[in-house]
Design a protein around this motif. Structure first.
Motif, PDB file in Angstrom:
ATOM      1  N   LEU A 359     -11.078  -3.823  -6.462  1.00 31.21           N
ATOM      2  CA  LEU A 359     -12.373  -4.072  -7.089  1.00 31.21           C
ATOM      3  C   LEU A 359     -13.023  -2.747  -7.470  1.00 31.21           C
ATOM      4  N   LYS A 360     -12.882  -1.753  -6.610  1.00 36.32           N
ATOM      5  CA  LYS A 360     -13.424  -0.434  -6.915  1.00 36.32           C
ATOM      6  C   LYS A 360     -12.709   0.183  -8.111  1.00 36.32           C
ATOM      7  N   VAL A 361     -11.369  -0.031  -8.214  1.00 38.43           N
ATOM      8  CA  VAL A 361     -10.625   0.466  -9.371  1.00 38.43           C
ATOM      9  C   VAL A 361     -11.202  -0.130 -10.647  1.00 38.43           C
ATOM     10  N   ALA A 362     -11.452  -1.443 -10.637  1.00 44.57           N
ATOM     11  CA  ALA A 362     -11.998  -2.112 -11.829  1.00 44.57           C
ATOM     12  C   ALA A 362     -13.389  -1.611 -12.171  1.00 44.57           C
ATOM     13  N   GLN A 404       6.996  -0.869   4.919  1.00 46.19           N
ATOM     14  CA  GLN A 404       6.744   0.056   3.815  1.00 46.19           C
ATOM     15  C   GLN A 404       5.534  -0.390   3.006  1.00 46.19           C
ATOM     16  N   ILE A 405       5.403  -1.692   2.775  1.00 45.86           N
ATOM     17  CA  ILE A 405       4.225  -2.219   2.078  1.00 45.86           C
ATOM     18  C   ILE A 405       2.973  -1.921   2.893  1.00 45.86           C
ATOM     19  N   LYS A 406       3.068  -2.113   4.201  1.00 43.11           N
ATOM     20  CA  LYS A 406       1.921  -1.839   5.081  1.00 43.11           C
ATOM     21  C   LYS A 406       1.516  -0.369   4.994  1.00 43.11           C
ATOM     22  N   THR A 407       2.499   0.524   4.923  1.00 36.76           N
ATOM     23  CA  THR A 407       2.206   1.956   4.796  1.00 36.76           C
ATOM     24  C   THR A 407       1.428   2.237   3.515  1.00 36.76           C
ATOM     25  N   VAL A 408       1.850   1.615   2.407  1.00 34.23           N
ATOM     26  CA  VAL A 408       1.158   1.806   1.125  1.00 34.23           C
ATOM     27  C   VAL A 408      -0.262   1.280   1.210  1.00 34.23           C
ATOM     28  N   VAL A 409      -0.440   0.093   1.781  1.00 33.65           N
ATOM     29  CA  VAL A 409      -1.785  -0.496   1.893  1.00 33.65           C
ATOM     30  C   VAL A 409      -2.690   0.409   2.728  1.00 33.65           C
ATOM     31  N   GLU A 410      -2.171   0.923   3.826  1.00 26.73           N
ATOM     32  CA  GLU A 410      -2.970   1.808   4.683  1.00 26.73           C
ATOM     33  C   GLU A 410      -3.342   3.106   3.956  1.00 26.73           C
ATOM     34  N   ARG A 411      -2.385   3.644   3.187  1.00 26.49           N
ATOM     35  CA  ARG A 411      -2.696   4.859   2.418  1.00 26.49           C
ATOM     36  C   ARG A 411      -3.825   4.614   1.423  1.00 26.49           C
ATOM     37  N   ILE A 412      -3.797   3.479   0.759  1.00 27.30           N
ATOM     38  CA  ILE A 412      -4.852   3.164  -0.221  1.00 27.30           C
ATOM     39  C   ILE A 412      -6.196   3.019   0.486  1.00 27.30           C
ATOM     40  N   LEU A 413      -6.202   2.276   1.605  1.00 33.34           N
ATOM     41  CA  LEU A 413      -7.455   2.049   2.325  1.00 33.34           C
ATOM     42  C   LEU A 413      -8.033   3.348   2.881  1.00 33.34           C
ATOM     43  N   ASN A 414      -7.158   4.241   3.337  1.00 32.44           N
ATOM     44  CA  ASN A 414      -7.621   5.489   3.946  1.00 32.44           C
ATOM     45  C   ASN A 414      -7.949   6.578   2.927  1.00 32.44           C
ATOM     46  N   ASP A 415      -7.158   6.654   1.844  1.00 33.03           N
ATOM     47  CA  ASP A 415      -7.225   7.830   0.974  1.00 33.03           C
ATOM     48  C   ASP A 415      -7.866   7.601  -0.393  1.00 33.03           C
ATOM     49  N   PHE A 416      -7.999   6.357  -0.824  1.00 31.47           N
ATOM     50  CA  PHE A 416      -8.510   6.137  -2.171  1.00 31.47           C
ATOM     51  C   PHE A 416     -10.025   6.271  -2.187  1.00 31.47           C
ATOM     52  N   ASP A 417     -10.470   7.335  -2.906  1.00 30.53           N
ATOM     53  CA  ASP A 417     -11.912   7.432  -3.146  1.00 30.53           C
ATOM     54  C   ASP A 417     -12.172   6.935  -4.557  1.00 30.53           C
ATOM     55  N   ASN A 418     -12.084   7.832  -5.546  1.00 27.80           N
ATOM     56  CA  ASN A 418     -12.207   7.383  -6.938  1.00 27.80           C
ATOM     57  C   ASN A 418     -11.107   7.970  -7.815  1.00 27.80           C
ATOM     58  N   ASP A 419     -10.100   8.571  -7.178  1.00 24.84           N
ATOM     59  CA  ASP A 419      -9.053   9.257  -7.926  1.00 24.84           C
ATOM     60  C   ASP A 419      -7.864   8.306  -8.126  1.00 24.84           C
ATOM     61  N   ILE A 420      -7.690   7.849  -9.378  1.00 19.50           N
ATOM     62  CA  ILE A 420      -6.650   6.875  -9.701  1.00 19.50           C
ATOM     63  C   ILE A 420      -5.249   7.474  -9.525  1.00 19.50           C
ATOM     64  N   LEU A 422      -3.872   8.661  -7.104  1.00 16.75           N
ATOM     65  CA  LEU A 422      -3.251   8.257  -5.843  1.00 16.75           C
ATOM     66  C   LEU A 422      -2.262   7.117  -6.069  1.00 16.75           C
ATOM     67  N   PHE A 423      -2.598   6.192  -6.980  1.00 21.86           N
ATOM     68  CA  PHE A 423      -1.727   5.042  -7.220  1.00 21.86           C
ATOM     69  C   PHE A 423      -0.409   5.479  -7.871  1.00 21.86           C
ATOM     70  N   SER A 424      -0.455   6.490  -8.725  1.00 25.90           N
ATOM     71  CA  SER A 424       0.779   7.015  -9.315  1.00 25.90           C
ATOM     72  C   SER A 424       1.665   7.631  -8.245  1.00 25.90           C
ATOM     73  N   ALA A 427       3.122   4.905  -6.169  1.00 26.63           N
ATOM     74  CA  ALA A 427       4.128   4.162  -6.939  1.00 26.63           C
ATOM     75  C   ALA A 427       5.449   4.913  -6.953  1.00 26.63           C
ATOM     76  N   PHE A 428       5.401   6.239  -7.142  1.00 19.98           N
ATOM     77  CA  PHE A 428       6.623   7.045  -7.094  1.00 19.98           C
ATOM     78  C   PHE A 428       7.320   6.883  -5.742  1.00 19.98           C
ATOM     79  N   GLU A 429       6.562   7.026  -4.671  1.00 15.13           N
ATOM     80  CA  GLU A 429       7.147   6.971  -3.330  1.00 15.13           C
ATOM     81  C   GLU A 429       7.708   5.584  -3.029  1.00 15.13           C
ATOM     82  N   PHE A 430       6.921   4.545  -3.345  1.00 15.09           N
ATOM     83  CA  PHE A 430       7.360   3.189  -3.023  1.00 15.09           C
ATOM     84  C   PHE A 430       8.562   2.787  -3.869  1.00 15.09           C
ATOM     85  N   ASN A 431       8.536   3.112  -5.162  1.00 20.76           N
ATOM     86  CA  ASN A 431       9.653   2.754  -6.029  1.00 20.76           C
ATOM     87  C   ASN A 431      10.939   3.477  -5.625  1.00 20.76           C
TER      88      ASN A 431
END
Length: 714
Positions: A359-362, A404-420, A422-424, A427-431
């Motif tokens: 929601l914050k991304v949107a 691995q999905i849980k790790t990604v979710v935790e990274r987003i919750l902990n590290d995402f401020d307003n810098d998009i 992070l998702f790139s 995505a590199f790491e998860f892919n």
């Protein structure tokens, strides 16, 4: 003249590189062999039985005694790879399984399992090293191509590709006296002690080439995007038609939303965008704290992320600076996710924690819904697709992909401020992770499929042999024990010879002739009052026991049961005479001379099992449907119980009507006949789910949202 001068430095660069690689390889191979010998010594020391201890010590001695030979052959193979490179020939034959045609058949026999294990070990470490060193290999391919005249190069033309080293070791240990288990240990140690150091070799070589002005500004990463790292199974998520369709869907949703008025914000309740982001950030951090305490899927509670979602949406609707319709679409996206039947409940709950950051991304990025290739959208698509494909529903155990999905979710919750960005990064790491995971699954599934093909080949051979014996028997009435002899141990012996040696071999001809001998022997006893006067009868009386015993021993038939069958056969004429009325005094010599037991001519190559199987199942609509079912179709086993299991049809033979299923880890779960499947499907115990869709999560969700809004308009 200038051409010759220009070519000379290139040849010197190649030769200098070859010598450097040879020296590097020799050093690391010697160290590897020392540690390998030490490994087998430790295994022997820790063995809990004398047999294993002796075997490990023998392997250790073999490695030590043959070290010079191993190093010599290894070095020769590397030199040959450089010669092939210079002569524009392939340097290695290691082929990625994902590039092989699905229908490709491989020759199967009863003795090729060891070769298959070895081939899989080589493929596995080659694929892993190729993935881990992809940047360095890409750069070397470009630079080595330039040195060779500019012709395009792949990993199979590169003289120092991972496949070259893997196959060099295979050649070097080919003649060593190693059992299969020890040989696999040799490869596993080579992977960890040698192959994992290739990245440093590739970096040194690239630096060497750069220093000599060979493509100094080559940049591998500029050619890569997160989508480039997707495994083949998920490539369809990024198709251009799908991207275009998502754009059209969102436009249609926006147009319909304009027809519905936005409720006014009550006076005194409005907040600014900055206040909203601050509120969402607090909810996001609360969610991170909650999720950090969860160690396994059973601890996930769907109610908590739902509370977060409601609070975030309530706060978002208090600002007039944000389109309320966007807030609604984000909510509907996650609502669709929670209703997705193909997504395991544990993954649904885990990904629902992402509603708040998305929601914050949107809110902060107006391009989120306008661009299907937005990194946040790509990441969520891949998380959902991976959960659907590789996480077991109702699993009580930890799953690598789930973690691995849980790790990604935790990274987003902990590290995402307003810098998009992070998702790139995520995505590199998860892919990259999911690409390697998918390769392991394909290797496991390939192994299961090859095993099923081998078993099915044997089953098909046995069906042919049984049909052959039935044709031979014809209308002859056999004692029960003779029928059991022909259709059990002797049928197995015939199948063994046919599979291993073929229909034109002496071994098969001997096994098939024995059927004629047994049938003749039984019939002469049945028809003649004095079979002992027949020369062939007496010859068979002598030869049958040893011939039968040889067959029983070959297939491991129980020795006591085998001896009972032989004894019954040898004394059958005595039993027959005892059961008959006393012979008349009439002259029977003419009658005896006319006795000719029936021997039916038959050839195994002419036996067709298709017709009988087709006749048995012709009227069964479900079996006919199964014969047309594509590989990759998902089924539910035990559909009416709490232990329901999702399995995939990985391979089938529509001739013998055998179907092999694997789980999400690529492991074989069951091999069932068409008749078994049809019966279970009629009882509702097995259901067909269909094939996995190539549609990404966002496309499916937007389609559903559009239908919901259209229905609301009516």
């Amino acid at each position: 003249m200038n051409t010759h001068i220009d070519a000379l430095p290139k040849e010197r660069i190649i030769e200098k590189s070859r010598l450097a690689i040879s020296k590097w390889s020799s050093t690391h191979l010697s160290r590897y062999l020392e540690l390998l010998a030490e490994k087998f010594f430790n295994l022997a020391d820790k063995s809990d039985n004398n047999e294993s201890q002796t075997r490990y010590f023998q392997v250790r001695d073999e490695i030590i005694n043959q070290q010079a030979h191993i190093e010599q052959v290894f070095s020769q193979q590397l030199s040959q790879a450089f010669k092939n490179y210079q002569n524009l020939r392939p340097t290695n034959s290691a082929i990625n399984i994902s590039e092989q045609p699905a229908e490709q058949e491989q020759t199967l026999s009863l003795v090729d399992n060891d070769d298959l294990e070895e081939a899989l070990a080589i493929k596995t470490m080659t694929l892993k090293a190729s993935s881990d060193c992809s940047a360095g290999i890409y750069a070397l391919n470009q630079r080595l191509a330039a040195l060779r005249g500019g012709s395009k190069m792949s990993d199979y033309d590169n003289p120092i590709a991972p496949g070259v080293f893997a196959e060099a070791l295979q050649s070097a240990i080919k003649d060593l006296l190693l059992d299969t288990q020890s040989r696999l240990i040799v490869y596993k140690m080579f992977d960890s002690l040698f192959m994992r150091k290739l990245d440093s070799l590739y970096k040194l070589l690239n630096q060497h080439f750069e220093a000599r002005g060979l493509l100094p500004h080559l940049n591998y990463e500029t050619h890569k995007s997160p989508s480039d790292l997707l495994p083949e199974e998920l490539k369809g998520l990024e198709s251009q038609p799908s991207l275009d369709h998502q754009i059209d869907l969102f436009k249609s949703i926006q147009q319909l939303q304009q027809l519905f008025p936005i409720p006014a914000i009550p006076a005194g309740q409005a907040i600014t965008v900055d206040q909203l982001i601050h509120s969402i950030q607090a909810l996001q951090h609360n969610a991170a704290g909650e999720l950090s305490h969860i160690k396994n899927p059973q601890q996930l509670q769907a109610g908590y992320p739902q509370q977060l979602r409601q609070q975030a949406e309530q706060d978002a609707k208090k600002t007039a600076e944000i389109d309320t319709h966007i807030i609604e679409i984000v909510g509907l996206l996650f609502e669709y996710m929670l209703n997705d039947e193909k997504l395991p409940d544990s993954v649904k709950t885990l990904l629902s924690y992402l509603h708040t950051p998305f929601l914050k991304v949107a809110v902060v990025d107006k391009e989120f819904f306008n661009h299907p290739q937005h990194p946040a959208r790509q990441l969520l698509n891949n998380l959902v697709a991976s959960g659907e494909r590789w996480v077991e529903p109702n699993s009580k155990h930890k799953s690598e992909v789930f973690l691995q999905i849980k790790t990604v979710v935790e990274r987003i919750l902990n590290d995402f401020d307003n810098d998009i960005r992070l998702f790139s990064e995520l995505a590199f790491e998860f892919n990259r992770y999911i690409r390697q995971h998918a390769r392991r699954i394909r290797l496991t599934e390939e192994r299961a499929m090859q095993a099923a093909k081998g078993e099915n080949k044997l089953k098909e051979i046995r069906l042919k042999v049984d049909a052959f014996i039935r044709k031979k028997v014809g209308q002859v009435k056999l004692p029960d024990f003779v029928s059991a002899l022909l259709f059990e141990p002797w049928s197995n012996y015939m199948a063994f010879n046919l599979l291993r040696f073929g229909s034109r071999s002496g071994q098969w001809q001997h096994a098939a002739t024995m059927v004629d001998d047994i049938l003749w022997f039984v019939q002469i006893i049945q028809y003649s009052t004095q079979p002992e006067k027949n020369l062939r009868f007496n010859e068979l009386l002598e030869s049958l026991p040893s011939a039968l015993q040889q067959g029983f021993d070959t297939v491991g038939y129980d020795s006591s049961q085998g001896q009972q069958i032989i004894d019954k056969l040898l004394h059958l004429h005595e039993q027959q005479r005892h059961n008959l009325e006393p012979a008349s005094n009439t002259d029977a010599s003419a009658t005896e001379a006319e006795i000719q037991p029936e021997v039916i001519d038959a050839h195994i190559d002419e036996v067709d099992i298709n017709q009988s199987i087709e006749a048995e199942t012709k009227g069964d609509d479900i079996v006919q449907q199964l014969k047309k079912t594509e590989f990759g179709t998902w089924f539910v086993f035990d559909a009416n119980s709490d232990q329901a299991q999702h399995v995939k049809l990985a391979w089938s033979n529509t001739t013998t009507l055998h179907f092999m299923f694997v789980n999400r880890m690529g492991q074989q779960i069951a091999v069932k006949s068409g008749q078994e499947l049809a019966q279970a499907m009629r009882a509702g115990e097995i259901k067909i789910l269909g094939k996995e869709e190539d549609k990404p999560f966002f496309e499916k969700a937007l389609e559903r949202i559009l239908k919901q809004i259209q229905h609301k308009q009516k």
